[in-house]
Design an enzyme around this catalytic site. Sequence first.
Site, PDB file in Angstrom:
ATOM      1  N   CYS A  69      -3.010  -1.913   8.900  1.00  0.00           N
ATOM      2  CA  CYS A  69      -3.403  -1.132   7.712  1.00  0.00           C
ATOM      3  C   CYS A  69      -4.127   0.172   8.037  1.00  0.00           C
ATOM      4  O   CYS A  69      -3.616   1.245   7.735  1.00  0.00           O
ATOM      5  CB  CYS A  69      -4.263  -2.004   6.799  1.00  0.00           C
ATOM      6  SG  CYS A  69      -3.325  -3.365   6.097  1.00  0.00           S
ATOM      7  N   LYS A 120      -7.909  -7.916  15.843  1.00  0.00           N
ATOM      8  CA  LYS A 120      -9.231  -8.431  15.481  1.00  0.00           C
ATOM      9  C   LYS A 120      -9.158  -9.957  15.555  1.00  0.00           C
ATOM     10  O   LYS A 120      -8.057 -10.513  15.689  1.00  0.00           O
ATOM     11  CB  LYS A 120      -9.663  -7.955  14.102  1.00  0.00           C
ATOM     12  CG  LYS A 120      -8.828  -8.510  12.970  1.00  0.00           C
ATOM     13  CD  LYS A 120      -9.449  -8.130  11.635  1.00  0.00           C
ATOM     14  CE  LYS A 120      -8.703  -8.781  10.499  1.00  0.00           C
ATOM     15  NZ  LYS A 120      -9.262  -8.502   9.202  1.00  0.00           N
ATOM     16  N   PHE A 152     -19.413  -2.972   8.986  1.00  0.00           N
ATOM     17  CA  PHE A 152     -18.550  -1.926   9.546  1.00  0.00           C
ATOM     18  C   PHE A 152     -19.316  -0.904  10.373  1.00  0.00           C
ATOM     19  O   PHE A 152     -18.931   0.247  10.478  1.00  0.00           O
ATOM     20  CB  PHE A 152     -17.731  -1.237   8.437  1.00  0.00           C
ATOM     21  CG  PHE A 152     -16.513  -2.015   8.076  1.00  0.00           C
ATOM     22  CD1 PHE A 152     -16.634  -3.173   7.334  1.00  0.00           C
ATOM     23  CD2 PHE A 152     -15.258  -1.634   8.508  1.00  0.00           C
ATOM     24  CE1 PHE A 152     -15.523  -3.948   7.025  1.00  0.00           C
ATOM     25  CE2 PHE A 152     -14.137  -2.397   8.214  1.00  0.00           C
ATOM     26  CZ  PHE A 152     -14.271  -3.553   7.469  1.00  0.00           C
ATOM     27  N   THR A 204       0.862  -1.185   0.000  1.00  0.00           N
ATOM     28  CA  THR A 204       0.000   0.000   0.000  1.00  0.00           C
ATOM     29  C   THR A 204       0.900   1.237   0.000  1.00  0.00           C
ATOM     30  O   THR A 204       1.672   1.444   0.933  1.00  0.00           O
ATOM     31  CB  THR A 204      -0.908  -0.011   1.249  1.00  0.00           C
ATOM     32  OG1 THR A 204      -1.652  -1.224   1.242  1.00  0.00           O
ATOM     33  CG2 THR A 204      -1.840   1.184   1.256  1.00  0.00           C
ATOM     34  N   ASN A 221      -9.569   2.093   2.376  1.00  0.00           N
ATOM     35  CA  ASN A 221      -9.262   1.891   3.798  1.00  0.00           C
ATOM     36  C   ASN A 221      -9.687   3.082   4.646  1.00  0.00           C
ATOM     37  O   ASN A 221     -10.204   2.921   5.747  1.00  0.00           O
ATOM     38  CB  ASN A 221      -7.766   1.620   3.990  1.00  0.00           C
ATOM     39  CG  ASN A 221      -7.458   0.137   3.864  1.00  0.00           C
ATOM     40  OD1 ASN A 221      -8.342  -0.664   3.585  1.00  0.00           O
ATOM     41  ND2 ASN A 221      -6.211  -0.231   4.064  1.00  0.00           N
ATOM     42  N   LYS A 240      -2.182   3.245   9.814  1.00  0.00           N
ATOM     43  CA  LYS A 240      -1.106   3.887   9.038  1.00  0.00           C
ATOM     44  C   LYS A 240      -1.632   4.429   7.707  1.00  0.00           C
ATOM     45  O   LYS A 240      -1.161   5.463   7.229  1.00  0.00           O
ATOM     46  CB  LYS A 240       0.055   2.920   8.822  1.00  0.00           C
ATOM     47  CG  LYS A 240      -0.154   1.870   7.751  1.00  0.00           C
ATOM     48  CD  LYS A 240       1.126   1.096   7.460  1.00  0.00           C
ATOM     49  CE  LYS A 240       0.890  -0.054   6.498  1.00  0.00           C
ATOM     50  NZ  LYS A 240       0.415   0.314   5.173  1.00  0.00           N
TER      51      LYS A 240
HETATM   52  P1  NAD Z   1       4.638  -7.765   6.864  1.00  0.00           P
HETATM   53  O1  NAD Z   1       5.404  -6.862   7.737  1.00  0.00           O
HETATM   54  O2  NAD Z   1       3.798  -8.850   7.446  1.00  0.00           O
HETATM   55  O3  NAD Z   1       5.647  -8.468   5.825  1.00  0.00           O
HETATM   56  C1  NAD Z   1       6.666  -7.822   5.157  1.00  0.00           C
HETATM   57  C2  NAD Z   1       7.749  -8.832   4.831  1.00  0.00           C
HETATM   58  O4  NAD Z   1       8.746  -8.194   4.014  1.00  0.00           O
HETATM   59  C3  NAD Z   1       8.492  -9.369   6.073  1.00  0.00           C
HETATM   60  O5  NAD Z   1       8.502 -10.778   6.062  1.00  0.00           O
HETATM   61  C4  NAD Z   1       9.919  -8.783   5.921  1.00  0.00           C
HETATM   62  O6  NAD Z   1      10.923  -9.651   6.445  1.00  0.00           O
HETATM   63  C5  NAD Z   1      10.013  -8.693   4.407  1.00  0.00           C
HETATM   64  N1  NAD Z   1      11.054  -7.783   3.932  1.00  0.00           N
HETATM   65  C6  NAD Z   1      11.454  -6.575   4.416  1.00  0.00           C
HETATM   66  N2  NAD Z   1      12.440  -6.073   3.660  1.00  0.00           N
HETATM   67  C7  NAD Z   1      12.700  -6.966   2.671  1.00  0.00           C
HETATM   68  C8  NAD Z   1      13.599  -7.023   1.579  1.00  0.00           C
HETATM   69  N3  NAD Z   1      14.457  -6.034   1.353  1.00  0.00           N
HETATM   70  N4  NAD Z   1      13.571  -8.097   0.782  1.00  0.00           N
HETATM   71  C9  NAD Z   1      12.712  -9.118   1.006  1.00  0.00           C
HETATM   72  N5  NAD Z   1      11.831  -9.119   2.017  1.00  0.00           N
HETATM   73  C10 NAD Z   1      11.809  -8.070   2.839  1.00  0.00           C
HETATM   74  O7  NAD Z   1       3.760  -6.818   5.945  1.00  0.00           O
HETATM   75  P2  NAD Z   1       2.300  -7.105   5.330  1.00  0.00           P
HETATM   76  O8  NAD Z   1       1.267  -6.998   6.382  1.00  0.00           O
HETATM   77  O9  NAD Z   1       2.349  -8.318   4.474  1.00  0.00           O
HETATM   78  O10 NAD Z   1       2.138  -5.824   4.401  1.00  0.00           O
HETATM   79  C11 NAD Z   1       2.883  -5.631   3.219  1.00  0.00           C
HETATM   80  C12 NAD Z   1       2.255  -4.506   2.449  1.00  0.00           C
HETATM   81  O11 NAD Z   1       0.924  -4.835   2.064  1.00  0.00           O
HETATM   82  C13 NAD Z   1       2.139  -3.193   3.242  1.00  0.00           C
HETATM   83  O12 NAD Z   1       2.305  -2.115   2.372  1.00  0.00           O
HETATM   84  C14 NAD Z   1       0.706  -3.227   3.736  1.00  0.00           C
HETATM   85  O13 NAD Z   1       0.193  -1.940   3.969  1.00  0.00           O
HETATM   86  C15 NAD Z   1      -0.002  -3.882   2.566  1.00  0.00           C
HETATM   87  N6  NAD Z   1      -1.241  -4.574   2.905  1.00  0.00           N
HETATM   88  C16 NAD Z   1      -1.328  -5.298   4.056  1.00  0.00           C
HETATM   89  C17 NAD Z   1      -2.502  -5.986   4.333  1.00  0.00           C
HETATM   90  C18 NAD Z   1      -2.629  -6.784   5.601  1.00  0.00           C
HETATM   91  O14 NAD Z   1      -3.751  -7.149   5.942  1.00  0.00           O
HETATM   92  N7  NAD Z   1      -1.556  -7.105   6.298  1.00  0.00           N
HETATM   93  C19 NAD Z   1      -3.600  -5.911   3.453  1.00  0.00           C
HETATM   94  C20 NAD Z   1      -3.468  -5.178   2.279  1.00  0.00           C
HETATM   95  C21 NAD Z   1      -2.284  -4.513   2.015  1.00  0.00           C
END
Ligand code: NAD
Length: 436
Positions: free
Chosen positions: A261, A322, A250, A121, A209, A264
Amino acid sequence: MKIAVIGTGYVGLVTGTCLAETGNDVFCVDIDVDKVNRMRNGEVPIYEPHLDVIFDRNIKAGRLRFTTELSEGLDHADIVFLALPTPEDEDGSADLSYVLRVAEDIGKQLKSYKIIVDKSTVPVGTAELVEKTIAAQTEVPFAVVSNPEFLREGFAVDDFMKPERIVVGATDETAIKEMKRLYAPFVRSGNPIIVMDEKSAELTKYAANSFLATKITFMNEVANYCELVGADVDKVRAGMGSDSRIGNRFLFPGIGYGGSCFPKDVKALHKAGKDSGYNFEILDAVINVNDAQKVSMVPKIKRYFKDQVAGKHFAFWGLAFKPETDDIREAPSLYMIEALLELGATITAYDPEAMPNVKAKVGDRINFAGSMYEATENADALVINTEWSIFRTPNLETLKNNLNQAVIFDGRNLYDVNEMALEGFHYISVGRKEIS
Ligand code: NAD
């Protein structure tokens, strides 16, 4: 198709696994060596319902592999997903350093045409920034696509396998064609793949969001007002939600939204607006109201204990932000823990999945129980922070026997107010009458 997913957190791992499930050959890349080793040994490093089964199936089929080497993923793939963290920076903006660092590394290691897909995101203009960052390092052609992810933790596999829509922000015709081909198995029931420009795609995610966070927050304000004037938010919610223009989702009031999410993303959109000369006033209010809502049970607790909270012992049910997740990022429970410890209280908590994560964060400043009932033993009150299903129909006799006093502060409105009155509880919830 040959896929690499860079970053295997909640989004990356689900993306990689679900893409493997539809027959693609997927390499997941992560810099966390321990995590990669665990996944190579067949362990799912996060709690996400139903993920383990397809994870296992696709590893065994050889379609899902893990590496710590970006080059290994990059050389293998035609399409490279970036599922990297975009945490909140000090000024509220999205920290793009993870995304841009990987973009630079991709530029340095690119050997042939790839489609780079941003699933993180990110604010408007990031696709352009990623494109420039890669192009500064290479002459090799590539395309950048913005493909925001809408999955919900707790339902992530279902959401990915059967998305309500897929948003593809791209201008490169080859990239658009390939993205449609990749996602075709997921939209066989007719849900749309909506193609648009990159900036609109990036904004779609933030707008969605922020709208949902606003809807929750509006209802929390209605609930707070209900308490003042003696209205019942359950009734108001039913009356409002049956209007199809509003809808009934909601609209559940509680102790605020949390997670990785909404908090931030709302702040990042607000800051991005400011940077462009636009003040999202509504988001300012949402942020402030939600901050207060997360600890809105504290004054109720203080009032009940006549300001004598020091020395009281609380049972906590629920720590995750949640149900159906072990994610505790920005969880209201963490704010409740700090507020009650600050007042001199002690806490024993139970959560089906999130206890290890909370323990890693707060250490032994609170106690953890082996079961929901054990947490309530000799507590002066029960505080409910997360609406896990197992908390919904507890054995009230056991609860009464375990607690020093039959008092519940329910931040998720799990129980019927009148039933709690009949059962002899002092029951304080959100937007409904207090039972004593
Ligand atoms: P997360 O923190 O769970 O996972 C991120 C992963 O990236 C970690 O495993 C970390 O070790 C890895 N990482 C960091 N630097 C790296 C690099 N240089 N090379 C390879 N791997 C690396 O994050 P998330 O919750 O999966 O979210 C990721 C993105 O998706 C964010 O932008 C978030 O806003 C978005 N998003 C999250 C959700 C959710 O429900 N979690 C839903 C939609 C969108």
